[in-house]
Motif scaffolding. Structure first.
Motif, PDB file in Angstrom:
ATOM      1  N   ARG A  10       3.976   5.867  -6.239  1.00 23.46           N
ATOM      2  CA  ARG A  10       4.441   4.676  -6.681  1.00 23.46           C
ATOM      3  C   ARG A  10       5.899   4.262  -6.099  1.00 23.46           C
ATOM      4  NH1 ARG A  10       4.191   4.063 -13.071  1.00 23.46           N
ATOM      5  NH2 ARG A  10       2.183   4.338 -12.417  1.00 23.46           N
ATOM      6  N   GLU A  11       6.177   2.970  -6.077  1.00 19.49           N
ATOM      7  CA  GLU A  11       7.362   2.620  -5.364  1.00 19.49           C
ATOM      8  C   GLU A  11       8.136   1.518  -6.551  1.00 19.49           C
ATOM      9  OE1 GLU A  11       7.533   1.169  -1.377  1.00 19.49           O
ATOM     10  OE2 GLU A  11       6.069   2.760  -0.769  1.00 19.49           O
ATOM     11  N   PHE A  12       9.386   1.640  -6.624  1.00 21.45           N
ATOM     12  CA  PHE A  12       9.958   1.111  -7.855  1.00 21.45           C
ATOM     13  C   PHE A  12      10.861  -0.080  -6.678  1.00 21.45           C
ATOM     14  CE2 PHE A  12       9.009   4.839  -9.693  1.00 21.45           C
ATOM     15  CZ  PHE A  12       8.971   4.514 -11.083  1.00 21.45           C
ATOM     16  N   ALA A  73      12.516   5.971 -16.822  1.00 20.55           N
ATOM     17  CA  ALA A  73      12.234   5.001 -18.222  1.00 20.55           C
ATOM     18  C   ALA A  73      10.883   4.341 -18.021  1.00 20.55           C
ATOM     19  CB  ALA A  73      13.350   3.769 -17.925  1.00 20.55           C
ATOM     20  N   GLU A  74      10.245   4.810 -16.803  1.00 20.15           N
ATOM     21  CA  GLU A  74       8.642   4.331 -16.786  1.00 20.15           C
ATOM     22  C   GLU A  74       7.830   4.758 -17.879  1.00 20.15           C
ATOM     23  OE1 GLU A  74       6.039   2.155 -14.283  1.00 20.15           O
ATOM     24  OE2 GLU A  74       8.142   2.146 -14.495  1.00 20.15           O
ATOM     25  N   PRO A  75       7.281   3.695 -18.748  1.00 22.60           N
ATOM     26  CA  PRO A  75       6.535   4.137 -19.688  1.00 22.60           C
ATOM     27  C   PRO A  75       5.300   5.085 -19.494  1.00 22.60           C
ATOM     28  CG  PRO A  75       7.067   1.952 -19.689  1.00 22.60           C
ATOM     29  CD  PRO A  75       7.389   2.385 -18.553  1.00 22.60           C
ATOM     30  N   ASP A  76       4.691   5.025 -18.428  1.00 21.17           N
ATOM     31  CA  ASP A  76       3.622   5.735 -18.003  1.00 21.17           C
ATOM     32  C   ASP A  76       3.556   6.974 -17.442  1.00 21.17           C
ATOM     33  OD1 ASP A  76       3.933   4.300 -15.611  1.00 21.17           O
ATOM     34  OD2 ASP A  76       1.562   4.310 -15.318  1.00 21.17           O
ATOM     35  N   ALA A  77       5.000   7.149 -16.988  1.00 18.50           N
ATOM     36  CA  ALA A  77       5.178   8.488 -16.265  1.00 18.50           C
ATOM     37  C   ALA A  77       4.993   9.726 -16.942  1.00 18.50           C
ATOM     38  CB  ALA A  77       6.647   8.458 -15.691  1.00 18.50           C
ATOM     39  N   GLY A  78       5.263   9.679 -18.172  1.00 15.02           N
ATOM     40  CA  GLY A  78       5.100  10.861 -19.021  1.00 15.02           C
ATOM     41  C   GLY A  78       6.183  11.956 -18.693  1.00 15.02           C
ATOM     42  N   ILE A  79       7.453  11.551 -18.373  1.00 17.49           N
ATOM     43  CA  ILE A  79       8.633  12.431 -18.329  1.00 17.49           C
ATOM     44  C   ILE A  79       9.574  12.217 -19.473  1.00 17.49           C
ATOM     45  CG2 ILE A  79      10.617  12.945 -16.719  1.00 17.49           C
ATOM     46  CD1 ILE A  79       9.036  11.551 -14.198  1.00 17.49           C
ATOM     47  N   ASP A  80       9.436  13.370 -20.138  1.00 13.86           N
ATOM     48  CA  ASP A  80      10.365  13.636 -21.272  1.00 13.86           C
ATOM     49  C   ASP A  80      11.847  14.147 -20.807  1.00 13.86           C
ATOM     50  OD1 ASP A  80      11.675  14.351 -23.544  1.00 13.86           O
ATOM     51  OD2 ASP A  80      10.150  15.490 -24.328  1.00 13.86           O
ATOM     52  N   PHE A  81      12.801  13.250 -20.758  1.00 12.20           N
ATOM     53  CA  PHE A  81      13.989  13.885 -20.080  1.00 12.20           C
ATOM     54  C   PHE A  81      14.690  15.064 -20.612  1.00 12.20           C
ATOM     55  CE2 PHE A  81      18.734  13.441 -19.358  1.00 12.20           C
ATOM     56  CZ  PHE A  81      18.843  13.415 -17.916  1.00 12.20           C
ATOM     57  N   LEU A 103      25.504  -0.877  -0.846  1.00  9.81           N
ATOM     58  CA  LEU A 103      24.473  -0.162  -0.624  1.00  9.81           C
ATOM     59  C   LEU A 103      23.427  -0.388  -1.537  1.00  9.81           C
ATOM     60  CD1 LEU A 103      25.976   3.272   0.161  1.00  9.81           C
ATOM     61  CD2 LEU A 103      25.236   1.266   1.852  1.00  9.81           C
ATOM     62  N   THR A 104      21.958  -0.540  -1.034  1.00 12.78           N
ATOM     63  CA  THR A 104      20.775  -0.916  -1.999  1.00 12.78           C
ATOM     64  C   THR A 104      19.926   0.348  -1.840  1.00 12.78           C
ATOM     65  OG1 THR A 104      20.922  -3.233  -1.673  1.00 12.78           O
ATOM     66  CG2 THR A 104      19.008  -2.388  -2.481  1.00 12.78           C
ATOM     67  N   ALA A 105      19.414   0.780  -3.021  1.00 11.08           N
ATOM     68  CA  ALA A 105      18.498   2.008  -3.152  1.00 11.08           C
ATOM     69  C   ALA A 105      16.960   1.667  -3.699  1.00 11.08           C
ATOM     70  CB  ALA A 105      19.351   2.981  -3.983  1.00 11.08           C
ATOM     71  N   THR A 106      16.067   2.045  -3.207  1.00  9.75           N
ATOM     72  CA  THR A 106      14.834   2.045  -3.510  1.00  9.75           C
ATOM     73  C   THR A 106      14.082   3.531  -3.683  1.00  9.75           C
ATOM     74  OG1 THR A 106      14.787  -0.013  -2.399  1.00  9.75           O
ATOM     75  CG2 THR A 106      12.702   0.954  -2.617  1.00  9.75           C
ATOM     76  N   LEU A 107      13.475   3.559  -4.739  1.00  8.20           N
ATOM     77  CA  LEU A 107      12.804   5.000  -5.073  1.00  8.20           C
ATOM     78  C   LEU A 107      11.419   4.783  -5.153  1.00  8.20           C
ATOM     79  CD1 LEU A 107      13.595   7.429  -7.499  1.00  8.20           C
ATOM     80  CD2 LEU A 107      11.117   6.528  -7.903  1.00  8.20           C
ATOM     81  N   ARG A 108      10.712   5.956  -4.227  1.00  9.39           N
ATOM     82  CA  ARG A 108       9.307   6.183  -4.072  1.00  9.39           C
ATOM     83  C   ARG A 108       8.855   7.702  -4.634  1.00  9.39           C
ATOM     84  NH1 ARG A 108       5.780   8.831  -0.895  1.00  9.39           N
ATOM     85  NH2 ARG A 108       7.256   9.476   0.789  1.00  9.39           N
ATOM     86  N   VAL A 109       7.961   7.633  -5.440  1.00  7.36           N
ATOM     87  CA  VAL A 109       7.619   9.156  -6.127  1.00  7.36           C
ATOM     88  C   VAL A 109       6.816   9.753  -4.859  1.00  7.36           C
ATOM     89  CG1 VAL A 109       6.509  10.500  -7.819  1.00  7.36           C
ATOM     90  CG2 VAL A 109       7.636   8.299  -8.333  1.00  7.36           C
ATOM     91  N   ALA A 110       7.466  10.662  -4.288  1.00  7.26           N
ATOM     92  CA  ALA A 110       6.803  11.408  -3.242  1.00  7.26           C
ATOM     93  C   ALA A 110       5.744  12.457  -3.470  1.00  7.26           C
ATOM     94  CB  ALA A 110       7.860  12.089  -2.238  1.00  7.26           C
ATOM     95  N   SER A 111       5.841  12.983  -4.579  1.00  2.83           N
ATOM     96  CA  SER A 111       4.735  13.873  -5.046  1.00  2.83           C
ATOM     97  C   SER A 111       5.020  14.260  -6.282  1.00  2.83           C
ATOM     98  CB  SER A 111       4.713  15.183  -4.304  1.00  2.83           C
ATOM     99  OG  SER A 111       6.007  16.021  -4.461  1.00  2.83           O
ATOM    100  N   VAL A 112       3.901  14.740  -6.876  1.00  2.02           N
ATOM    101  CA  VAL A 112       3.742  15.080  -8.463  1.00  2.02           C
ATOM    102  C   VAL A 112       2.796  16.496  -8.428  1.00  2.02           C
ATOM    103  CG1 VAL A 112       2.910  14.687 -11.089  1.00  2.02           C
ATOM    104  CG2 VAL A 112       3.859  12.555  -9.429  1.00  2.02           C
ATOM    105  N   LYS A 113       3.439  17.626  -8.666  1.00  5.59           N
ATOM    106  CA  LYS A 113       2.703  18.648  -8.398  1.00  5.59           C
ATOM    107  C   LYS A 113       2.649  19.583 -10.073  1.00  5.59           C
ATOM    108  CE  LYS A 113       3.705  19.612  -3.884  1.00  5.59           C
ATOM    109  NZ  LYS A 113       4.471  20.334  -2.704  1.00  5.59           N
ATOM    110  N   SER A 114       1.660  20.176 -10.543  1.00  3.33           N
ATOM    111  CA  SER A 114       1.563  20.816 -11.650  1.00  3.33           C
ATOM    112  C   SER A 114       1.740  22.572 -11.575  1.00  3.33           C
ATOM    113  CB  SER A 114       0.253  20.630 -12.290  1.00  3.33           C
ATOM    114  OG  SER A 114       0.144  19.236 -12.988  1.00  3.33           O
ATOM    115  N   LEU A 115       2.417  23.061 -12.077  1.00  2.77           N
ATOM    116  CA  LEU A 115       2.652  24.586 -11.985  1.00  2.77           C
ATOM    117  C   LEU A 115       2.410  24.816 -13.216  1.00  2.77           C
ATOM    118  CD1 LEU A 115       5.605  24.177  -9.723  1.00  2.77           C
ATOM    119  CD2 LEU A 115       3.603  25.115  -8.963  1.00  2.77           C
ATOM    120  N   GLY A 116       1.205  25.437 -13.605  1.00  2.00           N
ATOM    121  CA  GLY A 116       1.113  25.752 -14.898  1.00  2.00           C
ATOM    122  C   GLY A 116       1.355  24.729 -15.895  1.00  2.00           C
ATOM    123  N   ALA A 117       2.111  24.968 -17.043  1.00  2.00           N
ATOM    124  CA  ALA A 117       2.275  23.900 -17.889  1.00  2.00           C
ATOM    125  C   ALA A 117       3.675  23.114 -17.590  1.00  2.00           C
ATOM    126  CB  ALA A 117       3.052  24.511 -19.544  1.00  2.00           C
TER     127      ALA A 117
END
Length: 148
Positions: A10-12, A73-81, A103-117
């Motif tokens: 995902r790119e923001f 802040a992305e609602p469907d990301a499932g990240i509890d800060f 300067l302007t910044a743009t974010l891309r989620v490069a990877s999501v990995k599960s490691l146990g829980a």
């Protein structure tokens, strides 16, 4: 709730431009104990070929922070800060950041990995100048602790 693996790739949208201020660079340099005169003295920086004081390399996190806020802040990301710890930080520079840069910044989620829980989310923030020229890429890996 666990991190949503579908956010990988995902790119923001770009965040508002960040104007790098001389005093912000000086404050940051003092905070990280960076002692080079290039970080605090405009004349030393000019003598070294820069337009103004040069930010310490880790200053890029100041600019990256706004993009990470989008991800958190992305609602469907499932990240509890409250369950996030910082796992890794890397930078790839096109050039140093200098006071006066806009300067302007743009974010891309490069990877999501599960490691146990737990999950590891790697976010890549690309920072460019007004001409679209690459200044720095900041890569952060966030560890999202799962239920244990």
């Amino acid at each position: 709730m666990s991190v949503n693996p579908a956010i990988q790739g995902r790119e923001f949208p770009p965040v508002a431009p960040y104007l790098v201020g001389r005093e912000k660079v000086r404050e940051f340099a003092r905070a990280v104990l960076a002692t080079s005169p290039l970080h605090v003295d405009p004349e030393a920086a000019r003598a070294a070929g820069y337009a103004d004081v040069v930010a310490p390399p880790t200053f890029a996190v100041v600019i990256q922070e706004a993009t990470l806020a989008q991800l958190l802040a992305e609602p469907d990301a499932g990240i509890d800060f409250t369950r996030v710890v910082h796992g890794d930080q890397r930078f790839t520079f096109g050039r140093p950041i200098v006071a006066g840069d806009e300067l302007t910044a743009t974010l891309r989620v490069a990877s999501v990995k599960s490691l146990g829980a737990h999950s590891m989310v790697t976010a890549e923030t690309t920072v460019t100048d007004p001409d679209g020229v690459h200044v720095v890429t900041a890569i952060s890996t966030l560890v999202v602790r799962g239920d244990e």
